[in-house]
Scaffold this motif. Structure first.
Motif, PDB file in Angstrom:
ATOM      1  N   ASN A  76      -0.197  -0.218  12.371  1.00  0.00           N
ATOM      2  CA  ASN A  76       1.071  -0.930  12.438  1.00  0.00           C
ATOM      3  C   ASN A  76       0.816  -2.259  13.144  1.00  0.00           C
ATOM      4  OD1 ASN A  76       3.649  -1.902  13.447  1.00  0.00           O
ATOM      5  ND2 ASN A  76       4.480   0.108  12.946  1.00  0.00           N
TER       6      ASN A  76
ATOM      7  N   ILE B  47      -5.661   2.022   9.075  1.00  0.00           N
ATOM      8  CA  ILE B  47      -4.425   1.295   8.811  1.00  0.00           C
ATOM      9  C   ILE B  47      -3.577   1.340  10.078  1.00  0.00           C
ATOM     10  CG2 ILE B  47      -2.312   1.234   7.436  1.00  0.00           C
ATOM     11  CD1 ILE B  47      -3.886   2.405   5.115  1.00  0.00           C
TER      12      ILE B  47
ATOM     13  N   TYR C 134       5.918   3.940   3.135  1.00  0.00           N
ATOM     14  CA  TYR C 134       5.882   5.391   3.307  1.00  0.00           C
ATOM     15  C   TYR C 134       6.469   6.128   2.113  1.00  0.00           C
ATOM     16  CZ  TYR C 134       4.483   5.135   8.226  1.00  0.00           C
ATOM     17  OH  TYR C 134       3.790   4.918   9.395  1.00  0.00           O
TER      18      TYR C 134
ATOM     19  N   TYR D 146       1.372  -4.686   3.479  1.00  0.00           N
ATOM     20  CA  TYR D 146       2.555  -3.899   3.807  1.00  0.00           C
ATOM     21  C   TYR D 146       2.280  -2.440   3.461  1.00  0.00           C
ATOM     22  CZ  TYR D 146       5.303  -8.183   4.260  1.00  0.00           C
ATOM     23  OH  TYR D 146       5.784  -9.409   4.663  1.00  0.00           O
ATOM     24  N   TYR D 147       2.790  -1.544   4.289  1.00  0.00           N
ATOM     25  CA  TYR D 147       2.645  -0.105   4.044  1.00  0.00           C
ATOM     26  C   TYR D 147       4.007   0.468   3.684  1.00  0.00           C
ATOM     27  CZ  TYR D 147       0.671   4.578   4.556  1.00  0.00           C
ATOM     28  OH  TYR D 147       0.213   5.849   4.321  1.00  0.00           O
TER      29      TYR D 147
ATOM     30  N   ILE E 230       1.030  -4.239   8.190  1.00  0.00           N
ATOM     31  CA  ILE E 230      -0.144  -3.535   8.711  1.00  0.00           C
ATOM     32  C   ILE E 230      -1.364  -4.441   8.777  1.00  0.00           C
ATOM     33  CG2 ILE E 230       0.604  -1.268   7.884  1.00  0.00           C
ATOM     34  CD1 ILE E 230      -1.376  -1.647   5.528  1.00  0.00           C
TER      35      ILE E 230
ATOM     36  N   ASP F  35       1.835   5.169   0.410  1.00  0.00           N
ATOM     37  CA  ASP F  35       1.379   6.307   1.199  1.00  0.00           C
ATOM     38  C   ASP F  35       0.607   7.262   0.293  1.00  0.00           C
ATOM     39  OD1 ASP F  35       2.048   7.843   3.968  1.00  0.00           O
ATOM     40  OD2 ASP F  35       1.960   9.260   2.302  1.00  0.00           O
TER      41      ASP F  35
ATOM     42  N   LYS G  58      -2.916   5.572   9.505  1.00  0.00           N
ATOM     43  CA  LYS G  58      -3.789   6.417   8.699  1.00  0.00           C
ATOM     44  C   LYS G  58      -5.240   6.030   8.942  1.00  0.00           C
ATOM     45  CE  LYS G  58      -0.726   8.580   5.943  1.00  0.00           C
ATOM     46  NZ  LYS G  58      -0.612  10.032   5.747  1.00  0.00           N
TER      47      LYS G  58
ATOM     48  N   ILE H  25       0.850  -1.181   0.000  1.00  0.00           N
ATOM     49  CA  ILE H  25       0.000   0.000   0.000  1.00  0.00           C
ATOM     50  C   ILE H  25       0.892   1.238   0.000  1.00  0.00           C
ATOM     51  CG2 ILE H  25      -1.858   1.224   1.182  1.00  0.00           C
ATOM     52  CD1 ILE H  25      -2.598  -1.617   0.217  1.00  0.00           C
TER      53      ILE H  25
ATOM     54  N   MET I  54      -5.216  -3.702   7.901  1.00  0.00           N
ATOM     55  CA  MET I  54      -6.095  -2.735   7.252  1.00  0.00           C
ATOM     56  C   MET I  54      -7.529  -3.166   7.572  1.00  0.00           C
ATOM     57  SD  MET I  54      -5.572  -1.303   3.406  1.00  0.00           S
ATOM     58  CE  MET I  54      -5.780  -2.901   2.623  1.00  0.00           C
TER      59      MET I  54
END
Length: 484
Positions: free
Chosen positions: A471, A469, A446, A443-444, A458, A349, A479, A347, A460
């Motif tokens: 951690n 979202i 940044y 996965y996020y 993450i 940012d 977020k 994902i 979601m």
């Protein structure tokens, strides 16, 4: 010679130089070019690539009411790959009988041994037929236009459910035996050791799956931009793949560090933050858009340039959005794709780019690729990390994450339902939990570091109209935003 005359001479010289440069940039006849926009013959190879593009976002294997497995990719599982081949073997029988289904009946069937394929967007029903060189019947057209879920019953009846929201139809599967799929399902029973319970655990829909045994650790993943403008050798190899050679392409270096290569009417842009952009012109009017033709053009585009995600699981992406678009009088589609690392969505940012909302976006007008944008990250090797090291973190259960963040979740519920602070006092947490529609692992990214950037695992979680979202290691809220 007075000052004014000197100025005039200089001005004329500048204009002449500008005209000459402009002529060199746009009027020189290219000697060699690879054209991705010529009329496409849809071969078996292109058909196979289209099938790869139309892959599920998530695969759920139901063993019983208490035992479920979730796979975020078909890579190494091959359930979808083998199921879609059943389409080719008369999956849709011309003489079948379509039966409409209600949500309660569907929910009951989720407790049977079965496979559920969830797609990233609504897929037109006719695409599944065209992938197998067939035409959708009028009966199907009148029953359901789009599909976001396919259910395959493996318990007793050879039956399939095609679903879009609360619209569902049930049809028989015209194959001799589903035993090969049953055997595959039994073999992968322990492949993903996370077991899932249904949403009944939290008073939510039974379609929501909740992880119930998270006693595992995850290895931190570091990634680097696949496009780095200072790696000229790789940049030129990409230019050569698109344009046939590098020498005849016109190179422009922008002040922001971006590189632009022009070849005839085509262009390639390599941005300093790792985005690749390709653009071209529509060479003939496109009065009527065709999604299948557009998918074939994109599949051909990938076949020509072979520039899929630059990590081991290169074909591990899926169609995430289909948007009809227009350019003048021409009609086409914007196709957006997500890609996965370690078999999970990456994902981006939301502040990374104003013009790129998903990792891959392509504007296609039947046979013409008008634009293509993509932002991939490659996993970093141990040797390239230098002082970095892989760390082991424990994953928090999503319900524990929710408990840790009840205050912002309750506040979001209050805002979305236009409730006062006083009215919220009577709202129990269980009622808010019942609005959960999805819990997904991903996965996020940044997108802040060009290299050796750490992906954050993450959870979601969708509550009604809002997405959160978190951690997955610390439970921290990363977020929250309203879904479109």
């Amino acid at each position: 010679m007075n000052l004014e005359r000197i100025k005039s001479v200089v001005l004329v010289g500048l204009v002449a130089s500008s005209m000459a440069l402009t002529f060199q940039l746009f009027a020189i006849e290219p000697q060699k070019v690879i054209d991705a926009t010529e009329q496409i013959e849809i071969s078996d190879k292109i058909d196979d690539k289209i099938k790869d593009l139309i892959s599920p976002k998530r695969i759920v294997v139901n063993y019983s009411e208490q035992n479920h497995r979730v796979f975020y990719s078909d890579f190494g599982v091959d359930l979808w790959k083998n199921t879609r081949d059943l389409f080719q073997n008369s999956f849709f029988n011309k003489e079948f009988q379509i039966k409409e289904l209600d949500i309660d009946s569907y929910v009951d069937m989720l407790s049977k041994k079965s496979i559920v394929y969830n797609f990233g967007t609504e897929i037109p029903i006719d695409i599944f037929f065209k992938m197998n060189n067939d035409d959708v019947s009028e009966e199907f057209k009148n029953s359901i236009d789009y599909i976001d879920t396919i259910y395959i019953d493996l318990a007793s009846e050879k039956t399939m459910i095609l679903k879009n929201g609360e619209k569902m139809i049930q049809v028989p599967i015209a194959v001799a035996s589903l035993e090969p799929l049953v055997e595959m399902v039994d073999q992968i029973k322990e492949k993903d050791n996370i077991k899932y319970g249904t949403g009944k655990l939290i008073s939510a829909s039974p379609e929501v799956l909740v992880p119930i045994n998270l006693e595992e650790t995850k290895t931190t993943i570091y990634v680097s931009n696949d496009i780095e403008v200072d790696r000229i050798g790789k940049i030129e190899s990409i230019v050569e793949a698109f344009f046939g050679d590098v020498e005849t392409a016109r190179k422009i270096e922008e002040n922001d560090g971006s590189l632009i290569y022009m070849y005839d009417k085509k262009g390639l842009v390599f941005t300093d933050d790792g985005v690749l952009k390709y653009f071209d012109e529509i060479e003939a009017p496109v009065d009527e858009r065709s999604l299948y033709r557009s998918l074939a053009s994109y599949a051909n585009f990938l076949s020509l340039y072979d520039y899929s995600p630059a990590y081991d699981k290169r074909a591990d992406m899926y169609l995430a959005d289909i948007e009809p678009i227009e350019s003048g009088d021409n009609k086409g589609y914007r196709l957006s794709f997500n890609y996965r690392i370690n078999q999970k969505d990456v994902i981006l940012d939301e502040n990374f780019s104003d013009e790129l909302k998903r990792p891959i976006e392509v504007e296609v007008y039947n046979d013409y690729i008008k634009s293509y944008k993509r932002y991939y990250r490659r996993t970093a090797s141990v040797d390239s990390l230098g002082s970095f090291s892989f760390s082991i973190d424990y994953i928090m259960a999503p319900l524990d994450v929710i408990n840790q963040n009840l205050e912002p979740i309750r506040n979001g519920y209050r805002i979305d339902n236009d409730l006062s602070l006083e009215a919220m006092k009577s709202i129990e947490n269980q009622k808010i939990l019942s609005t959960i529609t999805s819990i997904e692992s991903a996965y996020y990214d940044y997108c802040e570091q060009d290299s050796q950037a750490k992906l954050v695992e993450i959870w979601m979680i969708d509550f009604g109209k809002r997405r959160y979202i978190f951690n997955a290691y610390s439970g921290e809220l990363i977020k929250t935003y309203r879904k479109e």
